[in-house]
Structure formats: structure tokens, C-alpha cells
Design a protein around this motif. Structure first.
Motif, PDB file in Angstrom:
ATOM      1  N   LYS A   1       0.835  -1.202   0.000  1.00 47.94           N
ATOM      2  CA  LYS A   1       0.000   0.000   0.000  1.00 47.94           C
ATOM      3  C   LYS A   1       0.870   1.252   0.000  1.00 47.94           C
ATOM      4  N   ARG A   2       1.927   1.231   0.778  1.00 48.22           N
ATOM      5  CA  ARG A   2       2.839   2.368   0.826  1.00 48.22           C
ATOM      6  C   ARG A   2       3.503   2.572  -0.536  1.00 48.22           C
ATOM      7  N   ILE A   3       3.923   1.487  -1.163  1.00 49.14           N
ATOM      8  CA  ILE A   3       4.545   1.568  -2.488  1.00 49.14           C
ATOM      9  C   ILE A   3       3.556   2.123  -3.510  1.00 49.14           C
ATOM     10  N   ASP A   4       2.313   1.661  -3.438  1.00 49.20           N
ATOM     11  CA  ASP A   4       1.291   2.138  -4.372  1.00 49.20           C
ATOM     12  C   ASP A   4       1.025   3.627  -4.193  1.00 49.20           C
ATOM     13  N   TYR A   5       1.071   4.118  -2.948  1.00 45.81           N
ATOM     14  CA  TYR A   5       0.933   5.558  -2.714  1.00 45.81           C
ATOM     15  C   TYR A   5       2.108   6.309  -3.361  1.00 45.81           C
ATOM     16  N   LEU A   6       3.304   5.806  -3.126  1.00 43.41           N
ATOM     17  CA  LEU A   6       4.506   6.495  -3.605  1.00 43.41           C
ATOM     18  C   LEU A   6       4.551   6.609  -5.130  1.00 43.41           C
ATOM     19  N   LYS A   7       4.069   5.584  -5.828  1.00 44.23           N
ATOM     20  CA  LYS A   7       4.166   5.620  -7.305  1.00 44.23           C
ATOM     21  C   LYS A   7       3.055   6.466  -7.921  1.00 44.23           C
ATOM     22  N   ASN A   8       2.115   6.943  -7.103  1.00 47.07           N
ATOM     23  CA  ASN A   8       0.994   7.752  -7.586  1.00 47.07           C
ATOM     24  C   ASN A   8       0.950   9.088  -6.861  1.00 47.07           C
ATOM     25  N   PHE A   9       2.089   9.793  -6.858  1.00 47.96           N
ATOM     26  CA  PHE A   9       2.214  11.144  -6.301  1.00 47.96           C
ATOM     27  C   PHE A   9       2.007  11.208  -4.790  1.00 47.96           C
ATOM     28  N   GLY A  10       1.843  10.064  -4.135  1.00 45.73           N
ATOM     29  CA  GLY A  10       1.584  10.058  -2.700  1.00 45.73           C
ATOM     30  C   GLY A  10       0.117  10.074  -2.340  1.00 45.73           C
ATOM     31  N   PHE A  11      -0.764   9.936  -3.330  1.00 50.90           N
ATOM     32  CA  PHE A  11      -2.203   9.950  -3.059  1.00 50.90           C
ATOM     33  C   PHE A  11      -2.652   8.670  -2.349  1.00 50.90           C
ATOM     34  N   ALA A  12      -3.373   8.837  -1.244  1.00 51.34           N
ATOM     35  CA  ALA A  12      -4.023   7.714  -0.560  1.00 51.34           C
ATOM     36  C   ALA A  12      -5.464   7.582  -1.019  1.00 51.34           C
TER      37      ALA A  12
ATOM     38  N   GLU B   1      -8.697  10.393  -3.202  1.00 48.94           N
ATOM     39  CA  GLU B   1      -8.866  11.532  -4.113  1.00 48.94           C
ATOM     40  C   GLU B   1      -8.340  12.851  -3.557  1.00 48.94           C
ATOM     41  N   THR B   2      -8.446  13.035  -2.250  1.00 48.97           N
ATOM     42  CA  THR B   2      -8.090  14.327  -1.660  1.00 48.97           C
ATOM     43  C   THR B   2      -6.967  14.265  -0.632  1.00 48.97           C
ATOM     44  N   THR B   3      -6.423  13.078  -0.395  1.00 46.54           N
ATOM     45  CA  THR B   3      -5.403  12.927   0.646  1.00 46.54           C
ATOM     46  C   THR B   3      -4.065  12.523   0.045  1.00 46.54           C
ATOM     47  N   VAL B   4      -3.052  13.358   0.258  1.00 47.02           N
ATOM     48  CA  VAL B   4      -1.676  13.051  -0.143  1.00 47.02           C
ATOM     49  C   VAL B   4      -0.887  12.801   1.131  1.00 47.02           C
ATOM     50  N   VAL B   5      -0.434  11.556   1.320  1.00 45.75           N
ATOM     51  CA  VAL B   5       0.188  11.184   2.589  1.00 45.75           C
ATOM     52  C   VAL B   5       1.687  11.456   2.624  1.00 45.75           C
ATOM     53  N   GLN B   6       2.304  11.615   1.450  1.00 50.55           N
ATOM     54  CA  GLN B   6       3.741  11.896   1.395  1.00 50.55           C
ATOM     55  C   GLN B   6       4.112  12.297  -0.022  1.00 50.55           C
ATOM     56  N   PRO B   7       5.290  12.906  -0.204  1.00 54.28           N
ATOM     57  CA  PRO B   7       5.716  13.261  -1.556  1.00 54.28           C
ATOM     58  C   PRO B   7       5.981  11.992  -2.378  1.00 54.28           C
ATOM     59  N   GLY B   8       5.214  11.828  -3.434  1.00 51.79           N
ATOM     60  CA  GLY B   8       5.396  10.655  -4.296  1.00 51.79           C
ATOM     61  C   GLY B   8       5.883  11.060  -5.666  1.00 51.79           C
ATOM     62  N   ILE B   9       5.803  10.113  -6.584  1.00 51.48           N
ATOM     63  CA  ILE B   9       6.275  10.322  -7.945  1.00 51.48           C
ATOM     64  C   ILE B   9       5.267   9.666  -8.880  1.00 51.48           C
ATOM     65  N   ASN B  10       5.322  10.000 -10.152  1.00 53.98           N
ATOM     66  CA  ASN B  10       4.446   9.345 -11.117  1.00 53.98           C
ATOM     67  C   ASN B  10       5.207   8.204 -11.779  1.00 53.98           C
ATOM     68  N   ALA B  11       4.926   6.989 -11.359  1.00 55.52           N
ATOM     69  CA  ALA B  11       5.646   5.819 -11.882  1.00 55.52           C
ATOM     70  C   ALA B  11       4.683   4.699 -12.257  1.00 55.52           C
ATOM     71  N   LYS B  12       3.441   5.055 -12.537  1.00 60.17           N
ATOM     72  CA  LYS B  12       2.409   4.055 -12.793  1.00 60.17           C
ATOM     73  C   LYS B  12       2.575   3.406 -14.170  1.00 60.17           C
ATOM     74  N   MET B  13       2.277   2.124 -14.241  1.00 64.57           N
ATOM     75  CA  MET B  13       2.219   1.437 -15.531  1.00 64.57           C
ATOM     76  C   MET B  13       0.882   1.750 -16.197  1.00 64.57           C
ATOM     77  N   ASN B  14       0.910   2.012 -17.506  1.00 63.69           N
ATOM     78  CA  ASN B  14      -0.338   2.319 -18.202  1.00 63.69           C
ATOM     79  C   ASN B  14      -1.021   1.051 -18.721  1.00 63.69           C
ATOM     80  N   GLU B  15      -2.224   1.213 -19.270  1.00 66.86           N
ATOM     81  CA  GLU B  15      -3.037   0.082 -19.698  1.00 66.86           C
ATOM     82  C   GLU B  15      -2.449  -0.652 -20.910  1.00 66.86           C
ATOM     83  N   VAL B  16      -1.781   0.071 -21.794  1.00 70.00           N
ATOM     84  CA  VAL B  16      -1.186  -0.581 -22.968  1.00 70.00           C
ATOM     85  C   VAL B  16      -0.068  -1.514 -22.535  1.00 70.00           C
TER      86      VAL B  16
END
Length: 372
Positions: A207-218, A220-235
Motif C-alpha cells: 500500500k505504501r509503495i502504491d501511494y509512492l508511485k501515484n504522487f503520494g495519493f491515498a 482523491e483528496t489525501t496526499v500522505v507523502q511526496p510521491g512520484i508518477n511511476a504508474k504502468m499504463n493500460e497498454v
């Protein structure tokens, strides 16, 4: 006389599924308009990949480098981390980007992985973790490294970029250490064009890793820490799902290529290669050989250039050492006398072409060139 090959033969070539099958997946993406952000293919791929690999928790990433950078963040790694000079630069760059000081330790001479005794000797009060690499997919000395990590209270993170599907006595190598990182780059046995993953052992860490790879979002409105955009896309995820249908076939074909090389290279003076390890299911990501200039009569670099004349593009992998690059060469641990085995291997190593569709007559030509 051996003739020049008509088409270039590269050190690797991506194995891809039938295009018409992938088109069906793309049509679903086009229809849904869901391109990224934990879409249906992403969820399905994450689940099926974890099942295939035999791991409990897995988080998909857009590439392996961001996965490694995020893994270090997830475990709050600081200070010094002991790692290998014999790897792709992303291993050490991930430390540098996290403002962590890399400390290089020498490698073993058999399969070129981190030498546990050298690791233990490099530990200081500032050491917080060990970052080994399963070089060419050959497992590190897992028990010894874990013992050292436990003894000194260190985290153990494996760069398993080459170790997709590798098992020891039926158990995934990815279930060792605190975290393991995979790469699905186009050069790997399993590819999603670009891609990667972090393997962890509990739901809280995932769960922590998933937050980190999505800008830190827990949410829609809660950012728990500074994250990054590292998500894999659908393609990427859709391609990954399709690749799972064929991966066993890819590995089986790669194994045949490796066995053909071993048979034909046996007995050539000055050339040595790595054999399979008993009890290990290998992925055959690369086929490295060592060229001893004194015994063979030519240097590795001469052979590398000679291959090009015949339209064969091998790779000096890994050369140079990470410790020889400008960013790192002035570190105390980068001194040549500290890395004697790695310094020798990097001057002798060359990886020969290996991929599922590599034809036997091409392998024979490569081996004949080495013989003559």
C-alpha cells in the motif's frame, strides 16, 4: 571462409506475441478510454503476474529504474548502501537520486555477484542497506547476504532486473530480502516495452509503495507523502497479460540457444562461459563469455570489433564498471585495488546474441568466428 551476415544480429531482440492478439486488447482500451490510473488490465496483470511468479504482493511500475528509486523511498533508506560496481548504471543512479551514498564491494569470480565477505568488510556505522544484483539472472548468495543483513540490522533490496521467473528448488528468488525489483524493458526475457515491478511481502508495504508511485495519493483528496508518477499504463499492462501466455515458450527457446552455445564453444582455449546452477530454473536473459587475452590470443575488444565486420553486434556488458564513471570514480570504495575481481571481469566480458528466434546456423557462425 565465413561470410558476413545479410541482416544485423543484435545481442538481444524482444519476443513479441502475435500482433492480431494484441490488437484485440488495444480495441478494448480504445473502447473503454481507460488509459492509465489502475485500469482493468493493470489490475488483472498485477494479479496474474504475482501468481505466475509465485509471490504474494507485487506493484507494477512504468520502468524498473523508477521501481528501484521508489523501493529505497519505501524503506526510508539513507546514509550508505553497499552495492556492486558490476551492473547497469541504474542500480547506483537510484541511490544517487535518493541522496544515498553508494559503497562499492567486490564481486565473486564464479557468477559475478556481490561477494558477501567483501560486503561485510565494507559495513560502517552509516550503512543502512545492501543492494545486490542477480547478475544475468544467476542468484546471489541469498543465505549469507540475509545473515549479514540480519546481524547488522540492515535492509536487503535485490535488483532482480535479470531474474524474471528464476527459481531455486521451485521457490521464486524474488521472495528473498525485504524487496526485489524487476525490469520489463525491451531487452529483457519478459517485456512490456518498458515496465517494472516491486515485489514485497506484506499488504502494508504494498500500500505504501502504491501511494509512492501515484504522487503520494491515498485517496482523491489525501496526499500522505511526496510521491512520484511511476504508474504502468493500460497498454503496457495489456501487453504484459499477453506475454504471460508465451513466456514459457520464450524461456524454453532461450535455453536451447544457451545450450547450443555451450556445446559449440566447449574446448576453445581462452574462452569460458557460465553453466546453469544445480536446482535453479534460469531465464537465460544473457549469454556472457569471458575472453582471456593471453590464452585466446586476442582481447575482448578486438573480438567485439571483429564481430561488427560480420554484422554481429555483441555487447560488453558490463563495461565499464559503474565505479569507473565520472560521478562515482572518486569515491573511496571505487579504487581499483578494492575491486580486483570486478576490474578483471569487466575487461574480459562479452555477451553473445541470445533471443528466442535466433537461428542455429547463426549461432554456429558466431561460434566458428570465435574458433578461427
Amino acid at each position: 571462409m565465413i561470410e558476413r551476415l545479410n541482416k544485423p544480429v543484435y545481442v538481444t531482440q524482444p519476443a513479441l506475441p502475435p500482433l492480431e492478439e494484441f490488437t484485440d486488447y488495444l480495441r478494448q482500451i480504445w473502447d473503454s478510454k481507460h488509459l492509465t490510473n489502475n485500469g482493468p488490465f493493470h489490475k488483472q496483470f498485477e494479479m496474474e503476474l504475482a501468481n505466475y511468479l509465485g509471490v504474494k504482493y507485487l506493484s507494477l511500475f512504468t520502468n524498473g529504474t523508477l521501481a528501484l528509486m521508489t523501493a529505497l523511498q519505501a524503506l526510508h533508506i539513507t546514509g550508505e548502501v553497499i552495492t556492486t560496481p558490476y551492473s547497469f548504471v541504474a542500480t547506483t543512479h537510484s541511490l544517487w537520486w535518493n541522496k544515498i551514498n553508494p559503497v562499492f564491494a567486490d564481486i565473486e569470480s564464479d557468477y559475478f555477484n556481490l561477494d558477501p565477505e567483501k560486503v561485510e568488510a565494507a559495513i560502517t556505522p552509516l550503512t543502512t542497506a545492501i543492494l545486490p544484483v542477480h547478475v544475468y539472472g544467476n542468484p546471489c548468495n541469498l543465505e549469507r547476504l540475509q545473515y549479514i543483513a540480519d546481524t547488522y540490522g540492515l535492509k536487503l533490496i535485490y535488483d532482480a532486473a535479470h531474474a524474471f521467473g528464476v527459481k531455486i528448488n521451485g521457490n521464486s528468488v524474488l521472495n528473498n530480502g525485504d524487496l526485489s525489483i524487476l525490469s520489463f524493458h525491451a531487452t529483457k526475457t519478459f517485456t512490456t516495452i518498458e515496465g517494472g515491478a516491486i515485489i514485497c511481502h506484506d499488504e502494508k508495504t504494498k500500500k505504501r509503495i502504491d501511494y509512492l508511485k501515484n504522487f503520494g495519493f491515498a485517496n482523491e483528496t489525501t496526499v500522505v507523502q511526496p510521491g512520484i508518477n511511476a504508474k504502468m499504463n493500460e497498454v503496457q499492462a495489456a501487453l504484459g497479460l499477453l506475454q504471460l501466455k508465451y513466456i514459457e515458450e520464450y524461456i524454453a527457446k532461450r535455453k536451447i540457444v544457451a545450450e547450443t552455445y555451450r556445446t559449440q564453444l566447449e574446448g576453445i582455449k581462452g574462452i569460458t562461459f557460465l553453466n546453469d546452477i544445480k536446482g535453479v530454473n534460469h531465464s537465460y536473459t544473457y549469454f556472457p563469455i569471458l575472453i582471456d587475452i593471453e590464452m585466446y590470443g586476442k582481447s575482448r575488444d578486438v573480438v567485439f570489433e571483429e564481430f561488427k565486420k560480420y554484422n554481429i553486434f555483441s555487447r560488453r556488458y558490463f563495461y565499464p564498471l559503474i565505479s569507473q564513471f565520472p560521478t562515482y570514480r572518486n569515491l573511496p570504495s571505487a579504487r581499483k585495488e578494492n575491486l580486483k575481481v570486478a576490474e578483471r571481469i569487466t575487461e574480459q566480458i562479452i555477451c553473445l546474441p541470445i533471443y528466442p528466434e535466433l537461428e542455429k546456423n547463426t549461432i554456429t557462425k558466431i561460434c566458428e568466428l570465435l574458433k578461427h
